[in-house]
Design an enzyme around this catalytic site. Structure first.
Site, PDB file in Angstrom:
ATOM      1  N   ARG A  84    -137.799  36.866   1.712  1.00 36.34           N
ATOM      2  CA  ARG A  84    -137.555  35.646   2.483  1.00 36.34           C
ATOM      3  C   ARG A  84    -138.747  34.698   2.376  1.00 36.34           C
ATOM      4  NH1 ARG A  84    -135.753  36.574   8.580  1.00 36.34           N
ATOM      5  NH2 ARG A  84    -137.971  36.975   8.826  1.00 36.34           N
ATOM      6  N   LYS A 187    -138.446  29.894   6.893  1.00 36.53           N
ATOM      7  CA  LYS A 187    -139.377  30.047   8.014  1.00 36.53           C
ATOM      8  C   LYS A 187    -140.561  29.100   7.813  1.00 36.53           C
ATOM      9  CE  LYS A 187    -140.421  34.085  10.729  1.00 36.53           C
ATOM     10  NZ  LYS A 187    -139.826  33.666  11.980  1.00 36.53           N
ATOM     11  N   GLU A 223    -128.462  29.287  16.988  1.00 34.91           N
ATOM     12  CA  GLU A 223    -129.326  30.433  17.278  1.00 34.91           C
ATOM     13  C   GLU A 223    -130.241  30.109  18.433  1.00 34.91           C
ATOM     14  OE1 GLU A 223    -132.921  31.092  15.087  1.00 34.91           O
ATOM     15  OE2 GLU A 223    -132.049  30.095  13.365  1.00 34.91           O
TER      16      GLU A 223
END
Ligand code: PLP
Ligand code: COI
Length: 344
Positions: A84, A187, A223
């Site tokens: 990721r 992220k 989220e």
């Protein structure tokens, strides 16, 4: 906070920074990463015109090292974080950091700081924070040519001070977290800067966090801003479709596998209207994340309407998933999926 191991009260840790002894640092210059090294934890020097300071070219990861009952130190699916991290870097036109180098560096930092991993009985963990920032001094908006890759860590307790007890969320149509085509799936540091105001306002009104909606229709659950969202609707585990605006959580992926493979619970990844959460068919809700682990949601409020779940107690399925996830992570339950790495 800076503390020696002796001064840390491992039984009462929150999610606050506590300095450990060592960090890892690698520099990218002339189109390549150097070998990197472990260094005593300390400040780094940055030009005021560094790309990260002006244009926010920065990404990070969150991982944990845990103690098993017999004192071994474990990592949970660390390759997923490495992968990721590469995806996040790609989104911000940053150089990839090789997966095996990433894993080696994480292990080095954990080994060097192993005395800061909270004992099994405390339920705490060593939170590991790999990050990469663009350091080149520049004025125009463009990808930097110089970067730093850093890993530091900190002993932590639960992310939400409530621990494994329920949090209260607010659905707001005033703010969104991410939009289609943006950076929500990655992220990046900037994804988090924008959530501070919504979270501050929600806390002032007595809620623990915002439950974000999609930015197009302002209708579908997105989220929690630091964790993914799940609901039990008609006995099915339902979670929002990953449409590029939501971080593809490693905990979420693991929970879906546990639910299906260990408990035969049906799972669905689909659009969830926030109105569904207020219906009787929605019996449990929780959020998932490395920091949040599995945190039960006790209530969800939209405007003046509040739905309370299980009298604010964790739901039966939520508890079962939590016990199994943490059991696997701490080697109390057989790791049949091959997720846990034991630090040698
Ligand atoms: N969503 C956001 C925005 C997060 O910051 C996190 C935490 O990393 C998550 C979801 C959960 O992801 P993971 O389970 O990989 O920690
Ligand atoms: C994590 O769960 O690791 C996160 O990154 C969430 C938050 C601490 C930013």
């Amino acid at each position: 906070m800076q503390a020696t191991r002796k001064e840390i009260d491992f039984n009462n840790l929150g999610f606050d920074f506590i300095q450990t002894d060592w960090m890892f640092l690698s520099d990218f210059k002339n189109c390549e990463w150097d070998d990197g090294e472990l260094l005593p934890y300390g400040s780094i020097e940055l030009s005021p015109s560094a790309c990260i300071l002006n244009y926010g070219q920065g990404i990070f990861e969150g991982m944990k090292a845990l103690k098993s009952k017999d004192g071994r130190t474990t990592l949970f699916r660390p390759s997923e974080n490495a992968k990721r991290f590469i995806k996040s870097a790609e989104r911000l036109v940053m150089p990839p950091f090789d997966e095996s180098e990433f894993l080696n560096a994480v292990k080095k930092v954990v080994r060097a700081n192993e005395h800061f991993v909270p004992p099994y009985e405390t339920g705490g963990s060593l939170y590991i924070r790999p990050l990469m920032i663009g350091t080149e001094p520049l004025l125009g908006i463009k990808p930097a040519k110089e970067y730093k890759f850093i890993i530091f860590c900190s002993p932590v307790g639960p992310y939400f001070p409530e621990g494994f007890s329920s949090i209260n969320l607010l659905i707001s149509k005033k703010f969104t977290r991410a939009s289609l085509g943006g950076t929500g799936f990655s992220k990046t540091c900037s994804n988090y800067a924008g959530t501070m105001k919504p979270a501050t306002e929600a806390k002032k009104d007595g809620y623990d966090q915002i439950l974000y909606l999609d930015s197009v229709f302002m209708k579908y659950i997105s989220e929690v801003g630091s964790a993914n969202f799940c609901a039990i609707i008609n006995d099915t585990l339902v979670t929002p479709r990953l449409d590029g605006t939501i971080l593809e959580g490693i905990t979420l992926k693991s929970v879906l596998t546990i639910a299906e493979k260990k408990f035969g619970i049906k799972t669905e990844q689909r659009d969830i209207s926030y109105l569904e959460l207020f219906e009787d068919s929605c019996t449990e809700t929780f959020c998932t994340g490395t920091a949040a682990v599995i945190t039960p949601i006790g209530s969800i409020t939209y405007q003046h309407k509040t739905k309370t779940f299980n009298n604010q107690e964790p739901g039966v399925i939520t508890k079962k998933l939590y016990d199994t996830l943490v059991g696997i992570q701490r080697l109390d339950i057989e790791d049949e999926f091959g997720w846990v790495q034991i630090l040698e």
